[in-house]
Design a protein around this motif. Structure first.
Motif, PDB file in Angstrom:
ATOM      1  N   MET A 268      18.353  48.481  47.750  1.00 31.52           N
ATOM      2  CA  MET A 268      18.580  48.032  48.934  1.00 31.52           C
ATOM      3  C   MET A 268      18.520  46.125  48.504  1.00 31.52           C
ATOM      4  SD  MET A 268      19.609  49.694  51.705  1.00 31.52           S
ATOM      5  CE  MET A 268      19.560  51.472  50.596  1.00 31.52           C
ATOM      6  N   ARG A 269      17.225  46.061  48.345  1.00 30.31           N
ATOM      7  CA  ARG A 269      17.368  44.671  47.146  1.00 30.31           C
ATOM      8  C   ARG A 269      18.170  44.132  46.321  1.00 30.31           C
ATOM      9  NH1 ARG A 269      12.286  45.405  46.827  1.00 30.31           N
ATOM     10  NH2 ARG A 269      12.216  46.135  45.088  1.00 30.31           N
TER      11      ARG A 269
ATOM     12  N   ALA B 177      21.659  46.052  46.608  1.00 31.40           N
ATOM     13  CA  ALA B 177      22.033  45.673  46.772  1.00 31.40           C
ATOM     14  C   ALA B 177      23.434  44.243  47.876  1.00 31.40           C
ATOM     15  CB  ALA B 177      22.665  46.960  47.531  1.00 31.40           C
ATOM     16  N   VAL B 178      22.199  44.212  48.570  1.00 29.44           N
ATOM     17  CA  VAL B 178      22.518  42.474  49.104  1.00 29.44           C
ATOM     18  C   VAL B 178      22.307  41.563  47.738  1.00 29.44           C
ATOM     19  CG1 VAL B 178      21.243  40.367  50.186  1.00 29.44           C
ATOM     20  CG2 VAL B 178      20.956  43.084  50.961  1.00 29.44           C
TER      21      VAL B 178
ATOM     22  N   ALA C  51      25.427  41.431  46.990  1.00 27.21           N
ATOM     23  CA  ALA C  51      27.454  40.980  48.041  1.00 27.21           C
ATOM     24  C   ALA C  51      26.976  39.731  48.348  1.00 27.21           C
ATOM     25  CB  ALA C  51      26.417  41.900  48.962  1.00 27.21           C
ATOM     26  N   PRO C  52      28.438  39.364  48.225  1.00 32.12           N
ATOM     27  CA  PRO C  52      28.670  38.038  48.455  1.00 32.12           C
ATOM     28  C   PRO C  52      28.781  37.178  50.366  1.00 32.12           C
ATOM     29  CG  PRO C  52      30.432  39.504  48.247  1.00 32.12           C
ATOM     30  CD  PRO C  52      29.635  40.540  48.372  1.00 32.12           C
ATOM     31  N   ARG C  53      27.863  35.946  50.171  1.00 30.07           N
ATOM     32  CA  ARG C  53      27.732  35.674  51.010  1.00 30.07           C
ATOM     33  C   ARG C  53      29.926  35.311  52.204  1.00 30.07           C
ATOM     34  NH1 ARG C  53      24.497  32.218  53.282  1.00 30.07           N
ATOM     35  NH2 ARG C  53      22.562  33.712  51.693  1.00 30.07           N
ATOM     36  N   GLU C  54      29.212  35.759  53.025  1.00 31.02           N
ATOM     37  CA  GLU C  54      30.622  35.555  54.092  1.00 31.02           C
ATOM     38  C   GLU C  54      31.254  34.117  53.716  1.00 31.02           C
ATOM     39  OE1 GLU C  54      31.565  38.043  57.806  1.00 31.02           O
ATOM     40  OE2 GLU C  54      30.557  35.994  58.438  1.00 31.02           O
TER      41      GLU C  54
ATOM     42  N   ASP D  76      36.561  34.613  54.984  1.00 27.07           N
ATOM     43  CA  ASP D  76      36.072  35.734  55.634  1.00 27.07           C
ATOM     44  C   ASP D  76      36.312  36.030  57.194  1.00 27.07           C
ATOM     45  OD1 ASP D  76      35.778  36.495  52.763  1.00 27.07           O
ATOM     46  OD2 ASP D  76      33.784  35.886  52.833  1.00 27.07           O
TER      47      ASP D  76
ATOM     48  N   ARG E  88      39.126  38.222  58.834  1.00 30.67           N
ATOM     49  CA  ARG E  88      38.386  39.165  59.697  1.00 30.67           C
ATOM     50  C   ARG E  88      39.094  39.434  61.019  1.00 30.67           C
ATOM     51  NH1 ARG E  88      33.386  39.255  58.771  1.00 30.67           N
ATOM     52  NH2 ARG E  88      33.174  38.215  61.441  1.00 30.67           N
TER      53      ARG E  88
ATOM     54  N   VAL F  86      14.044  41.820  53.516  1.00 24.10           N
ATOM     55  CA  VAL F  86      14.261  43.713  53.377  1.00 24.10           C
ATOM     56  C   VAL F  86      13.289  44.441  52.971  1.00 24.10           C
ATOM     57  CG1 VAL F  86      15.487  44.946  51.941  1.00 24.10           C
ATOM     58  CG2 VAL F  86      16.883  43.382  52.414  1.00 24.10           C
TER      59      VAL F  86
ATOM     60  N   GLN G 238      21.930  50.473  53.959  1.00 25.85           N
ATOM     61  CA  GLN G 238      22.387  49.642  53.123  1.00 25.85           C
ATOM     62  C   GLN G 238      24.083  48.907  53.532  1.00 25.85           C
ATOM     63  OE1 GLN G 238      22.741  51.021  49.148  1.00 25.85           O
ATOM     64  NE2 GLN G 238      24.806  49.899  48.823  1.00 25.85           N
TER      65      GLN G 238
ATOM     66  N   ILE H  55      23.841  44.609  54.123  1.00 28.30           N
ATOM     67  CA  ILE H  55      24.823  43.750  53.333  1.00 28.30           C
ATOM     68  C   ILE H  55      25.662  42.816  54.581  1.00 28.30           C
ATOM     69  CG2 ILE H  55      27.471  44.212  52.187  1.00 28.30           C
ATOM     70  CD1 ILE H  55      25.626  45.647  50.718  1.00 28.30           C
TER      71      ILE H  55
ATOM     72  N   TRP I  68      23.285  40.386  55.480  1.00 29.85           N
ATOM     73  CA  TRP I  68      23.400  39.199  54.268  1.00 29.85           C
ATOM     74  C   TRP I  68      24.695  38.741  54.834  1.00 29.85           C
ATOM     75  CZ3 TRP I  68      21.261  36.393  50.893  1.00 29.85           C
ATOM     76  CH2 TRP I  68      22.194  36.129  49.950  1.00 29.85           C
ATOM     77  N   ARG I  69      25.459  38.448  54.757  1.00 33.99           N
ATOM     78  CA  ARG I  69      27.325  37.992  54.542  1.00 33.99           C
ATOM     79  C   ARG I  69      27.437  37.527  56.134  1.00 33.99           C
ATOM     80  NH1 ARG I  69      31.310  39.557  51.474  1.00 33.99           N
ATOM     81  NH2 ARG I  69      32.527  39.765  53.420  1.00 33.99           N
TER      82      ARG I  69
END
Lengths: 113, 205
Positions: free
Chosen positions: A35-36, A38-39, A42-45, A49, A53, B48, B74, B78, B81-82
């Motif tokens: 999980m860590r 994956a985060v 991942a780019p911040r929104e 974005d 959306r 997390v 997951q 995410i 986080w985003r």
């Protein structure tokens, strides 16, 4: 397990412990590491974005609002051009330099010219 | 001319400051969120660590054991986080995160139901408890798992959050987007079904 009354507000710790034990998978450290990672990747929104959306929904809403406006207010915004022409015909004939004959005037009104 | 001083663009991470990275009670969730917003990915990693396993249990309650549950967690992590910029710092982080994970799990369940014409939990497909399984602990777990998976998914989430994770009715109501009274009803009915499933074992205790 704790006996409980209807809509009991107290946590049943024994049932909770059994549920936790049943739902735990065992490979917790591996899972948390996944999980860590994956985060971290991942780019911040960004505001762009968010806009992207919501753009399709916004477009659909705008079109729907425009159609609603057209169907409710559009046709009744002003009088029908043909009706307007008919209504003003006698007046225009009255003020015209060459006055028509009375029977021509009556006929044109009755026939809707 | 003096060389320009080089300053890190983000604050030192929780790990770099030498603090224990996992579940450090001195660092509040709000602090970790602030640090995450400042660009400290490790700070979100601590969040997390704090809530990942609870989130996983909720996802497994919805989706059953397997990769789908981990994928849903997951997705939820995410997404959180985003979308961290949109988190209201005046509110509690834990139910906010759990709401995202629960919704991700329920979304995945819906997608799975579309994929399969009829979604039947694995525990039900297996036909109940294998007769040759001797250990009572395993029997209890299997019975509990079967009973839980037969409940409607929102009842599952409610009873797991309430009894296993210690959330209040009000917090669960916020997570599921239903009135508090509905949550109380969910928990009541779920508990009753689970107690019936475990009643044989309780008598033997």
């Amino acid at each position: 397990m704790t006996e409980f009354m209807s809509f009991d507000s107290e946590q049943d710790k024994e049932l909770g412990a059994r549920l936790q034990a049943m739902l735990d998978a065992g490979d917790n450290e591996l899972f948390l590491a996944r999980m860590r990672d994956a985060v971290r990747q991942a780019p911040r929104e960004t505001p762009w974005d968010v806009l992207t959306r919501w753009a399709p929904a916004g477009l659909v809403a705008a079109v729907a609002a425009a159609l609603l406006f057209w169907f409710t207010l559009g046709p009744t915004a002003g009088p029908d051009p043909a009706t307007q022409l008919m209504a003003s015909a006698p007046a225009r004939m009255e003020i015209a330099p060459n006055q028509p004959e009375a029977d021509v005037l009556v006929t044109s009104v009755l026939e809707g010219r | 001319m003096a060389a320009p001083s080089v300053r890190p663009s983000v604050r030192p991470s929780v790990h770099q400051r030498g603090e224990p990275p996992l579940r450090n009670p001195d660092v509040t969730d709000a602090d970790l969120v602030r640090q995450s917003l400042d660009g400290d990915g490790d700070a979100f990693g601590v969040l997390v660590d704090r809530y990942g396993l609870a989130a996983r249990r909720v996802a497994r309650a919805v989706l059953g054991p397997g990769d789908d549950a981990d994928d849903a967690v997951q997705d939820g992590m995410i997404a959180a986080w985003r979308a961290l910029e949109r988190f209201d710092a005046a509110r509690s982080f834990r139910p906010w995160l759990m709401r995202i994970v629960a919704n991700a799990s329920l979304d995945m369940l819906r997608r799975r139901k579309v994929r399969r014409a009829v979604a039947v939990p694995e525990t039900v497909v297996s036909g109940g408890i294998p007769p040759d399984r001797a250990a009572e602990g395993s029997l209890v777990r299997d019975r509990l798992k079967g009973a839980l998976m037969e409940l409607p998914e929102r009842q599952r989430v409610a009873v797991v959050l309430f009894d296993a994770e210690g959330y209040s009715h009000a917090e669960i109501a916020g997570i599921l987007g239903v009135p508090e009274g509905t949550v109380r009803s969910y928990v009541f009915h779920a508990r009753r079904a689970l107690r019936v499933a475990l009643s044989d074992f309780k008598e033997g205790e």
